[in-house]
Motif scaffolding. Sequence first.
Motif, PDB file in Angstrom:
ATOM      1  N   ALA A  15       1.782 -23.175 -10.412  1.00  0.00           N
ATOM      2  CA  ALA A  15       1.258 -23.416  -9.066  1.00  0.00           C
ATOM      3  C   ALA A  15       1.529 -24.851  -8.631  1.00  0.00           C
ATOM      4  O   ALA A  15       1.983 -25.093  -7.503  1.00  0.00           O
ATOM      5  N   TYR A  16       1.280 -25.809  -9.521  1.00  0.00           N
ATOM      6  CA  TYR A  16       1.542 -27.211  -9.176  1.00  0.00           C
ATOM      7  C   TYR A  16       3.036 -27.465  -8.963  1.00  0.00           C
ATOM      8  O   TYR A  16       3.416 -28.211  -8.065  1.00  0.00           O
ATOM      9  N   ASP A  17       3.884 -26.831  -9.757  1.00  0.00           N
ATOM     10  CA  ASP A  17       5.326 -26.958  -9.555  1.00  0.00           C
ATOM     11  C   ASP A  17       5.719 -26.444  -8.184  1.00  0.00           C
ATOM     12  O   ASP A  17       6.524 -27.061  -7.476  1.00  0.00           O
ATOM     13  N   LEU A  18       5.149 -25.311  -7.779  1.00  0.00           N
ATOM     14  CA  LEU A  18       5.463 -24.758  -6.457  1.00  0.00           C
ATOM     15  C   LEU A  18       4.942 -25.656  -5.342  1.00  0.00           C
ATOM     16  O   LEU A  18       5.599 -25.817  -4.310  1.00  0.00           O
ATOM     17  N   PHE A  19       3.770 -26.266  -5.549  1.00  0.00           N
ATOM     18  CA  PHE A  19       3.276 -27.241  -4.560  1.00  0.00           C
ATOM     19  C   PHE A  19       4.280 -28.379  -4.399  1.00  0.00           C
ATOM     20  O   PHE A  19       4.573 -28.804  -3.270  1.00  0.00           O
ATOM     21  N   ASP A  23       6.240 -29.543  -1.078  1.00  0.00           N
ATOM     22  CA  ASP A  23       6.050 -30.905  -0.582  1.00  0.00           C
ATOM     23  C   ASP A  23       7.363 -31.673  -0.428  1.00  0.00           C
ATOM     24  O   ASP A  23       7.379 -32.731   0.203  1.00  0.00           O
ATOM     25  N   GLU A  24       8.451 -31.144  -0.981  1.00  0.00           N
ATOM     26  CA  GLU A  24       9.746 -31.821  -0.852  1.00  0.00           C
ATOM     27  C   GLU A  24      10.216 -31.868   0.602  1.00  0.00           C
ATOM     28  O   GLU A  24      11.039 -32.702   0.957  1.00  0.00           O
ATOM     29  N   VAL A  33       7.212 -15.556   4.930  1.00  0.00           N
ATOM     30  CA  VAL A  33       7.038 -14.858   3.654  1.00  0.00           C
ATOM     31  C   VAL A  33       8.360 -14.830   2.897  1.00  0.00           C
ATOM     32  O   VAL A  33       8.404 -15.075   1.687  1.00  0.00           O
ATOM     33  N   ASP A  34       9.452 -14.567   3.595  1.00  0.00           N
ATOM     34  CA  ASP A  34      10.765 -14.512   2.947  1.00  0.00           C
ATOM     35  C   ASP A  34      11.168 -15.861   2.360  1.00  0.00           C
ATOM     36  O   ASP A  34      11.754 -15.928   1.283  1.00  0.00           O
ATOM     37  N   GLU A  35      10.854 -16.944   3.055  1.00  0.00           N
ATOM     38  CA  GLU A  35      11.162 -18.280   2.531  1.00  0.00           C
ATOM     39  C   GLU A  35      10.368 -18.564   1.264  1.00  0.00           C
ATOM     40  O   GLU A  35      10.904 -19.123   0.300  1.00  0.00           O
ATOM     41  N   ILE A  36       9.107 -18.177   1.247  1.00  0.00           N
ATOM     42  CA  ILE A  36       8.280 -18.396   0.062  1.00  0.00           C
ATOM     43  C   ILE A  36       8.795 -17.560  -1.104  1.00  0.00           C
ATOM     44  O   ILE A  36       8.896 -18.048  -2.232  1.00  0.00           O
ATOM     45  N   LYS A  37       9.163 -16.308  -0.835  1.00  0.00           N
ATOM     46  CA  LYS A  37       9.718 -15.462  -1.890  1.00  0.00           C
ATOM     47  C   LYS A  37      10.998 -16.067  -2.458  1.00  0.00           C
ATOM     48  O   LYS A  37      11.208 -16.065  -3.675  1.00  0.00           O
ATOM     49  N   LYS A  38      11.828 -16.608  -1.592  1.00  0.00           N
ATOM     50  CA  LYS A  38      13.076 -17.230  -2.041  1.00  0.00           C
ATOM     51  C   LYS A  38      12.782 -18.441  -2.928  1.00  0.00           C
ATOM     52  O   LYS A  38      13.418 -18.620  -3.979  1.00  0.00           O
ATOM     53  N   LEU A  39      11.825 -19.271  -2.533  1.00  0.00           N
ATOM     54  CA  LEU A  39      11.449 -20.427  -3.347  1.00  0.00           C
ATOM     55  C   LEU A  39      10.949 -20.001  -4.722  1.00  0.00           C
ATOM     56  O   LEU A  39      11.305 -20.602  -5.740  1.00  0.00           O
ATOM     57  N   ILE A  40      10.140 -18.952  -4.760  1.00  0.00           N
ATOM     58  CA  ILE A  40       9.611 -18.475  -6.039  1.00  0.00           C
ATOM     59  C   ILE A  40      10.737 -17.926  -6.909  1.00  0.00           C
ATOM     60  O   ILE A  40      10.788 -18.196  -8.108  1.00  0.00           O
ATOM     61  N   ARG A  41      11.665 -17.179  -6.316  1.00  0.00           N
ATOM     62  CA  ARG A  41      12.794 -16.645  -7.086  1.00  0.00           C
ATOM     63  C   ARG A  41      13.644 -17.772  -7.669  1.00  0.00           C
ATOM     64  O   ARG A  41      14.041 -17.730  -8.839  1.00  0.00           O
ATOM     65  N   ILE A  42      13.918 -18.778  -6.875  1.00  0.00           N
ATOM     66  CA  ILE A  42      14.698 -19.922  -7.355  1.00  0.00           C
ATOM     67  C   ILE A  42      13.943 -20.625  -8.479  1.00  0.00           C
ATOM     68  O   ILE A  42      14.519 -20.989  -9.497  1.00  0.00           O
ATOM     69  N   TYR A  43      12.648 -20.796  -8.308  1.00  0.00           N
ATOM     70  CA  TYR A  43      11.829 -21.433  -9.343  1.00  0.00           C
ATOM     71  C   TYR A  43      11.918 -20.649 -10.647  1.00  0.00           C
ATOM     72  O   TYR A  43      12.105 -21.225 -11.721  1.00  0.00           O
ATOM     73  N   LEU A  44      11.776 -19.340 -10.576  1.00  0.00           N
ATOM     74  CA  LEU A  44      11.810 -18.509 -11.785  1.00  0.00           C
ATOM     75  C   LEU A  44      13.170 -18.548 -12.461  1.00  0.00           C
ATOM     76  O   LEU A  44      13.264 -18.642 -13.688  1.00  0.00           O
ATOM     77  N   LYS A  45      14.240 -18.486 -11.664  1.00  0.00           N
ATOM     78  CA  LYS A  45      15.587 -18.554 -12.246  1.00  0.00           C
ATOM     79  C   LYS A  45      15.821 -19.897 -12.926  1.00  0.00           C
ATOM     80  O   LYS A  45      16.399 -19.968 -14.013  1.00  0.00           O
TER      81      LYS A  45
END
Length: 50
Positions: A15-19, A23-24, A33-45
């Motif tokens: 959660a802190y990493d995603l914050f 914040d960047e 919603v699609d932008e957030i999903k994309k950020l989460i997918r990139i984070y996981l990869k």
Amino acid sequence: MGTEAERQDTRKAMAYDLFDILDEKPEQESYTVDEIKKLIRIYLKTAEQK
């Protein structure tokens, strides 16, 4: 697998990493919603590569 405390620590860290990722771009005040999903997918990869 880890203890429940370790799993909770991992979730909090994610959660802190995603914050930090959000914040960047302080000029972007909202995300779709699609932008957030994309950020989460990139984070996981990215996390899988470590």
